[in-house]
Design a protein around this motif. Structure first.
Motif, PDB file in Angstrom:
ATOM      1  N   GLU A  58       0.754  -1.338  -0.083  1.00 22.27           N
ATOM      2  CA  GLU A  58       0.066  -0.200  -0.021  1.00 22.27           C
ATOM      3  C   GLU A  58       0.947   1.082   0.312  1.00 22.27           C
ATOM      4  N   LEU A  59       1.927   1.418   0.613  1.00 23.94           N
ATOM      5  CA  LEU A  59       3.041   2.827   0.711  1.00 23.94           C
ATOM      6  C   LEU A  59       3.019   2.409  -0.974  1.00 23.94           C
ATOM      7  N   TYR A  60       3.813   1.573  -1.304  1.00 23.72           N
ATOM      8  CA  TYR A  60       4.626   1.397  -2.866  1.00 23.72           C
ATOM      9  C   TYR A  60       3.366   2.047  -3.620  1.00 23.72           C
ATOM     10  N   ARG A  61       1.971   1.880  -3.158  1.00 24.56           N
ATOM     11  CA  ARG A  61       0.998   2.558  -4.358  1.00 24.56           C
ATOM     12  C   ARG A  61       0.689   3.839  -4.160  1.00 24.56           C
ATOM     13  N   HIS A  62       0.925   4.243  -2.964  1.00 28.90           N
ATOM     14  CA  HIS A  62       0.879   5.767  -3.293  1.00 28.90           C
ATOM     15  C   HIS A  62       1.954   6.329  -2.696  1.00 28.90           C
ATOM     16  N   HIS A  63       3.177   5.767  -2.645  1.00 29.08           N
ATOM     17  CA  HIS A  63       4.061   6.874  -2.728  1.00 29.08           C
ATOM     18  C   HIS A  63       5.670   6.041  -3.868  1.00 29.08           C
ATOM     19  N   ARG A  64       5.028   5.357  -4.792  1.00 27.71           N
ATOM     20  CA  ARG A  64       6.374   4.554  -5.427  1.00 27.71           C
ATOM     21  C   ARG A  64       7.038   5.741  -6.557  1.00 27.71           C
ATOM     22  N   HIS A  65       6.017   7.111  -6.511  1.00 26.33           N
ATOM     23  CA  HIS A  65       6.990   7.932  -7.615  1.00 26.33           C
ATOM     24  C   HIS A  65       8.114   8.442  -7.501  1.00 26.33           C
ATOM     25  N   GLN A  66       8.254   8.027  -5.770  1.00 26.22           N
ATOM     26  CA  GLN A  66       9.358   8.445  -4.718  1.00 26.22           C
ATOM     27  C   GLN A  66      10.190   7.965  -4.346  1.00 26.22           C
ATOM     28  N   ILE A  67       9.994   6.316  -4.862  1.00 30.51           N
ATOM     29  CA  ILE A  67      10.247   5.590  -4.009  1.00 30.51           C
ATOM     30  C   ILE A  67      11.868   5.177  -5.221  1.00 30.51           C
ATOM     31  N   ARG A  68      13.040   4.447  -5.022  1.00 30.28           N
ATOM     32  CA  ARG A  68      14.170   4.154  -5.553  1.00 30.28           C
ATOM     33  C   ARG A  68      14.351   2.733  -5.138  1.00 30.28           C
ATOM     34  N   LEU A  69      14.733   2.261  -4.555  1.00 29.14           N
ATOM     35  CA  LEU A  69      14.471   1.188  -4.009  1.00 29.14           C
ATOM     36  C   LEU A  69      13.490   0.644  -2.864  1.00 29.14           C
ATOM     37  N   VAL A  70      13.014  -0.636  -2.633  1.00 31.75           N
ATOM     38  CA  VAL A  70      12.116  -0.956  -1.844  1.00 31.75           C
ATOM     39  C   VAL A  70      13.167  -2.277  -1.283  1.00 31.75           C
ATOM     40  N   LEU A  71      13.565  -1.658  -0.098  1.00 34.71           N
ATOM     41  CA  LEU A  71      14.196  -2.523   1.247  1.00 34.71           C
ATOM     42  C   LEU A  71      13.371  -4.096   2.210  1.00 34.71           C
ATOM     43  N   LEU A  72      13.053  -5.101   1.406  1.00 33.83           N
ATOM     44  CA  LEU A  72      12.071  -6.044   2.117  1.00 33.83           C
ATOM     45  C   LEU A  72      13.231  -7.356   2.517  1.00 33.83           C
ATOM     46  N   ASP A  73      12.575  -7.460   4.124  1.00 36.09           N
ATOM     47  CA  ASP A  73      12.183  -8.936   5.009  1.00 36.09           C
ATOM     48  C   ASP A  73      12.533  -9.917   4.478  1.00 36.09           C
ATOM     49  N   LEU A  74      12.705 -10.713   4.381  1.00 33.61           N
ATOM     50  CA  LEU A  74      12.313 -12.256   3.559  1.00 33.61           C
ATOM     51  C   LEU A  74      10.819 -12.799   5.194  1.00 33.61           C
ATOM     52  N   HIS A  75      11.692 -12.241   5.978  1.00 33.23           N
ATOM     53  CA  HIS A  75      10.757 -13.016   7.446  1.00 33.23           C
ATOM     54  C   HIS A  75       9.542 -11.266   7.723  1.00 33.23           C
ATOM     55  N   LEU A  76       8.570 -12.100   7.525  1.00 31.78           N
ATOM     56  CA  LEU A  76       7.706 -10.551   8.180  1.00 31.78           C
ATOM     57  C   LEU A  76       6.203 -11.362   8.527  1.00 31.78           C
ATOM     58  N   PRO A  77       5.468 -10.372   9.001  1.00 33.31           N
ATOM     59  CA  PRO A  77       4.201 -11.385   9.802  1.00 33.31           C
ATOM     60  C   PRO A  77       3.070 -11.738   9.108  1.00 33.31           C
TER      61      PRO A  77
END
Length: 226
Positions: A58-77
């Motif tokens: 959802e954050l990427y949906r709303h702010h993707r034009h400002q985001i250069r990299l997504v740092l994604l952990d493999l273990h999330l709730p």
């Protein structure tokens, strides 16, 4: 989850980061380092934080034009292992996702790259290695303020490199150029002189390459790729 195919590629002027990790201390550590390096360079680097995969999408949906990299952990709730990476890229196929993991495993490196990740960065060691990679991707501005000669290549242009086990790695043109010189035996000082960069900038690129290829030293990288 249905793919959203109508979004444009990441704006190459974007500097922002999306940190996706359910551990508050990890996010705080990365946020502190990012803010410190951003202040040093004078760049505005907005940082968005998410604790779950759903929040990240959802954050990427709303702010993707400002985001250069997504740092994604493999273990999330709400995601475990590769499912989080798969689901995020299913929602946003062109997103520049960098996987963060507490495990330094070359096998996982190959799998995540093959599934569409830009890189695999272990967070079990010094988080400054993660910062080196972020810097190499342009979030803190161009490679080097002095790098204005015709030798300069656009930092955001990418090329494909096949690793020792056939995995597909995505490198910027600058990274590919540094790698070629590194494999030819050039020292950091030699590369800096040829590319008209500072030695510190070259060191950052070499660190990012070691992370991408899942090795610990330039000697190991040269040995594997020759």
């Amino acid at each position: 989850m249905e793919a959203l195919l109508d979004h444009p590629p990441t704006d190459q002027r974007a500097r922002g980061l999306l940190l996706v990790d359910d551990h508050d201390l990890v996010r705080l550590g990365l946020l502190t380092l990012v803010q410190s390096h951003a202040a040093d360079t004078g760049e505005d680097v907005p940082v968005f934080e998410a604790r779950t995969l759903h929040e990240a999408i959802e954050l990427y949906r709303h702010h993707r034009h400002q985001i250069r990299l997504v740092l994604l952990d493999l273990h999330l709730p709400d995601a475990h292992g590769m499912s989080g990476l798969d689901d995020f890229l299913r929602a946003w196929p062109q997103a520049p996702v960098v996987v963060l993991s507490g495990v330094n495993d070359p096998g996982l490196t190959r799998h995540t790259i093959a599934r569409g990740a830009l890189a695999y960065l272990p967070k079990s060691g010094d988080l400054r290695h993660v910062i080196d990679f972020i810097r190499s991707q342009g979030s803190f501005g161009p490679d080097d303020q002095a790098d204005v000669t015709p030798l300069r290549r656009e930092q955001t242009t990418v090329s494909t490199w096949h690793g020792v086990n056939g995995q597909r790695l995505t490198l910027t043109e600058r990274q590919a150029q540094v790698l070629e010189w590194l494999l030819a035996g050039a020292s950091n000082r030699d590369i800096a002189e040829r590319a008209h960069l500072s030695e510190g900038t070259v060191k950052n690129h070499v660190s990012a390459l070691l992370l991408l290829f899942g090795v610990r030293s330039r000697a190991q990288l040269i040995s594997q790729l020759r």
